[in-house]
Design a protein around this motif. Structure first.
Motif, PDB file in Angstrom:
ATOM      1  N   UNK A   9     -21.125 -35.604 -27.425  1.00 44.97           N
ATOM      2  CA  UNK A   9     -20.830 -34.690 -28.844  1.00 44.97           C
ATOM      3  C   UNK A   9     -22.037 -33.624 -28.654  1.00 44.97           C
ATOM      4  N   UNK A  10     -21.386 -32.419 -28.808  1.00 48.48           N
ATOM      5  CA  UNK A  10     -22.044 -31.129 -29.179  1.00 48.48           C
ATOM      6  C   UNK A  10     -21.772 -30.658 -30.470  1.00 48.48           C
ATOM      7  N   UNK A  11     -22.442 -29.663 -30.910  1.00 44.99           N
ATOM      8  CA  UNK A  11     -22.179 -29.186 -32.341  1.00 44.99           C
ATOM      9  C   UNK A  11     -21.669 -27.798 -32.251  1.00 44.99           C
ATOM     10  N   UNK A  12     -20.737 -27.271 -32.968  1.00 48.84           N
ATOM     11  CA  UNK A  12     -20.003 -25.778 -32.835  1.00 48.84           C
ATOM     12  C   UNK A  12     -20.516 -25.177 -34.212  1.00 48.84           C
ATOM     13  N   UNK A  13     -21.164 -24.024 -34.069  1.00 51.13           N
ATOM     14  CA  UNK A  13     -21.433 -23.286 -35.301  1.00 51.13           C
ATOM     15  C   UNK A  13     -20.754 -22.094 -35.249  1.00 51.13           C
ATOM     16  N   UNK A  14     -20.309 -21.442 -36.712  1.00 48.22           N
ATOM     17  CA  UNK A  14     -19.982 -20.264 -36.697  1.00 48.22           C
ATOM     18  C   UNK A  14     -20.740 -19.516 -37.755  1.00 48.22           C
ATOM     19  N   UNK A  15     -20.747 -18.164 -37.565  1.00 52.29           N
ATOM     20  CA  UNK A  15     -21.639 -16.995 -38.256  1.00 52.29           C
ATOM     21  C   UNK A  15     -20.796 -15.719 -38.080  1.00 52.29           C
ATOM     22  N   UNK A  16     -21.567 -14.726 -38.810  1.00 52.27           N
ATOM     23  CA  UNK A  16     -20.855 -13.585 -38.919  1.00 52.27           C
ATOM     24  C   UNK A  16     -21.801 -12.388 -38.694  1.00 52.27           C
ATOM     25  N   UNK A  17     -21.458 -11.330 -38.343  1.00 50.60           N
ATOM     26  CA  UNK A  17     -22.491 -10.155 -38.080  1.00 50.60           C
ATOM     27  C   UNK A  17     -22.276  -9.267 -39.493  1.00 50.60           C
ATOM     28  N   UNK A  18     -21.691  -9.741 -40.370  1.00 59.51           N
ATOM     29  CA  UNK A  18     -21.523  -8.906 -41.615  1.00 59.51           C
ATOM     30  C   UNK A  18     -22.646  -8.688 -42.434  1.00 59.51           C
ATOM     31  N   UNK A  49     -17.271  -9.252 -37.650  1.00 62.24           N
ATOM     32  CA  UNK A  49     -16.268 -10.358 -37.108  1.00 62.24           C
ATOM     33  C   UNK A  49     -17.019 -11.600 -37.183  1.00 62.24           C
ATOM     34  N   UNK A  50     -16.262 -12.736 -37.069  1.00 64.95           N
ATOM     35  CA  UNK A  50     -16.929 -14.100 -37.131  1.00 64.95           C
ATOM     36  C   UNK A  50     -16.760 -14.409 -35.638  1.00 64.95           C
ATOM     37  N   UNK A  51     -17.896 -15.142 -35.426  1.00 67.56           N
ATOM     38  CA  UNK A  51     -18.029 -15.692 -33.807  1.00 67.56           C
ATOM     39  C   UNK A  51     -18.726 -17.080 -34.100  1.00 67.56           C
ATOM     40  N   UNK A  52     -18.499 -17.855 -32.957  1.00 76.09           N
ATOM     41  CA  UNK A  52     -18.946 -19.298 -32.704  1.00 76.09           C
ATOM     42  C   UNK A  52     -19.362 -19.250 -31.531  1.00 76.09           C
TER      43      UNK A  52
END
Length: 520
Positions: free
Chosen positions: A126-135, A151-154
């Motif tokens: 199991x790993x964890x995927x995160x999302x974030x934005x540079x806005x 944009x949004x990146x992971x």
């Protein structure tokens, strides 16, 4: 959720770990290092055997080698999973298309990022995927976003860095504590290059960044380095398992067992190397009476025996001789190594990748029935993993749209293969032809034709696929319908100079005129 400023509470929170963290941490570290390999791996995983001296062990450690079966099994799964293209809808919104083209801050597209996710989940379970934005707050309009390349990146986080996590009553993530590393390298001349640990707390409405420093007599002090609003409205992460499961913190990985078998193979190979060395450079055994300390003859004998001599009482007149290990010991180790290698590939359902009788060479002489059963096991594993990756990528689509303040598409945009058979497009057409020859039921032929459509057009638009499926409902036509359609056609025209219109039939068929000639 308000964050306390009490130092004792903050320190206890940052040092607290999930109940399964410390029990799983050694295993995570081991499987990761076994997959990566390298010379440092041998120092921690090659064991000294009984009665082995320090010098002998260090020499054997320097000669140690291995074939990385752990990496091989993970890469084999990767090869099969991504052999067929992942179907992503051509009707995806622009925000999703932009994310697929650049899914990470480093510029990886969605295919490359999901390959990393698949590989890491196979290693750790199991790993964890995160999302974030540079806005930022300065970006307001769409023009501002385009100019600032918003944009949004992971990105993914290894389980060693997920220190603790809490869940709401509905099963959603209430908060998560992530350990991050930061290196002081901003200025090439004045930066220290030191690596420090930072702790980021994510909640549905905010995020906080802490670190722990030594403050003289006060001891450890927790500082809040930064904080901000979480505009997503939920914790921007989700777990990705190697295979689908219900455990909230850990999940079984692909190499949970095979990594330890791989370590055993490396140790047996090192022992085999020691036997070969002792067999090649035999040890001298001689009577003690022949060794006179302090003389040149004594020093010469030491050199002759490669500085290792067994001495015994030679009063009975025994002569010096060289001794070496029993060769049968080496054969025993080779047999055990081959059996363990077979188990490594069998634990991941890929026994067909190795032969049934000589697993050290790679010649596949297993029977067709055995290969069929192996394929079913592998196909089940791959289908389960493909479902996990499909769920993860569609979850990414939902988060990306939510970061942009828009609703997720009503239909899922990403589809991974459901089966991983080895039939090619040519094989599908051959099967379709054979089904027609044996007059198979129409339902069977329609389902098989859908397989042809999937392989012929893997990225078909949703509306066009619906049109094809609608047309297939009336295919193949009944013979009665074909006869009625043929009878409704107008009569075939013929040349006035030709008195027998039947001679206008297709080439190669017997007409009434040619038939009369043959009878005559």
């Amino acid at each position: 959720m308000a964050v306390t400023t009490d130092q004792e509470t903050l320190k206890n929170f940052l040092k607290r770990r999930h109940p399964e963290y410390y029990t799983s941490l050694p295993h995570w570290t081991f499987v990761e290092s076994t997959y990566q390999g390298g010379r440092d791996w041998f120092g921690a995983n090659i064991f000294r055997y009984i009665k082995e001296g320090e010098k002998e062990f260090n020499d054997r450690l320097g000669r140690a080698y291995r074939f990385n079966h752990t990496r091989e099994t993970v890469d084999l799964v990767q090869k099969y999973i991504f052999k067929s293209d992942v179907e992503r809808s051509n009707d995806a919104p622009k925000e999703i298309g932009d994310f697929w083209n650049k899914a990470t801050q480093s510029g990886l597209d969605i295919d490359q990022f999901m390959m990393l996710v698949s590989c890491m989940s196979a290693i750790f379970g199991r790993i964890w995927v995160f999302t974030d934005t540079n806005k930022t707050q300065q970006v307001v309009t769409a023009a501002d976003e385009k100019e600032a390349q918003v944009g949004v990146y992971a990105y993914f986080v290894k389980p060693q860095n997920i220190l603790d996590v809490g869940f709401a009553r509905d099963g959603s993530i209430a908060w998560i504590l992530v350990m991050e590393t930061r290196r002081d390298d901003q200025d090439p001349f004045t930066a220290t290059g030191n690596i420090t640990l930072e702790y980021r707390l994510w909640t549905p409405d905010a995020w906080y960044l802490f670190d722990i420093i030594q403050a003289g007599k006060r001891g450890e002090v927790v500082r809040m380095l930064d904080s901000g609003i979480n505009e997503l409205g939920e914790v921007p992460c989700f777990p990705v398992d190697h295979v689908l499961g219900e455990n909230r913190y850990t999940a079984p990985g692909l190499i949970d067992d095979s990594a330890y078998l791989d370590r055993a193979v490396a140790n047996y190979l090192s022992n085999l190397d020691a036997i070969i060395q002792d067999q090649t450079f035999s040890q001298l055994a001689m009577p003690a009476q022949g060794m006179l300390p302090g003389e040149d003859k004594y020093n010469a004998l030491l050199e002759m025996g490669t500085k290792r001599i067994f001495v015994y009482d030679g009063e009975g007149g025994a002569k010096p001789e060289y001794i070496s290990p029993d060769p049968s010991q080496a054969q025993l180790i080779i047999t055990v190594i081959n059996k363990i290698i077979a188990e490594i590939y069998n634990t991941v359902g890929m026994a067909g990748e190795r032969t049934k009788e000589d697993n050290a060479v790679g010649i596949d002489n297993s029977s067709g029935v055995a290969k069929a059963y192996d394929f079913e096991r592998v196909n089940s594993l791959l289908a389960n993993k493909a479902d996990s990756l499909e769920n993860a990528e569609n979850r990414l689509v939902e988060m990306v749209m939510k970061w942009h303040g828009k609703a997720a598409p009503a239909e899922e945009l990403v589809k991974y293969p459901d089966t991983f058979d080895v039939r090619s497009l040519f094989d599908e057409f051959t099967i379709a032809q054979n089904l027609s020859l044996v007059d198979a039921p129409k339902t069977v032929r329609r389902e098989q034709m859908l397989q042809v459509v999937d392989k012929l057009f893997p990225r078909l638009a949703a509306d066009l696929r619906k049109t094809i499926e609608t047309e297939l409902k009336s295919w193949p036509a009944d013979p009665v319908d074909l006869a009625a359609a043929a009878s409704s056609k107008p009569p075939t025209s013929f040349n006035a100079s030709n008195k027998n219109p039947q001679t206008q039939n297709r080439q190669g068929q017997v007409t009434s005129e040619t038939a009369n000639k043959q009878v005559a």
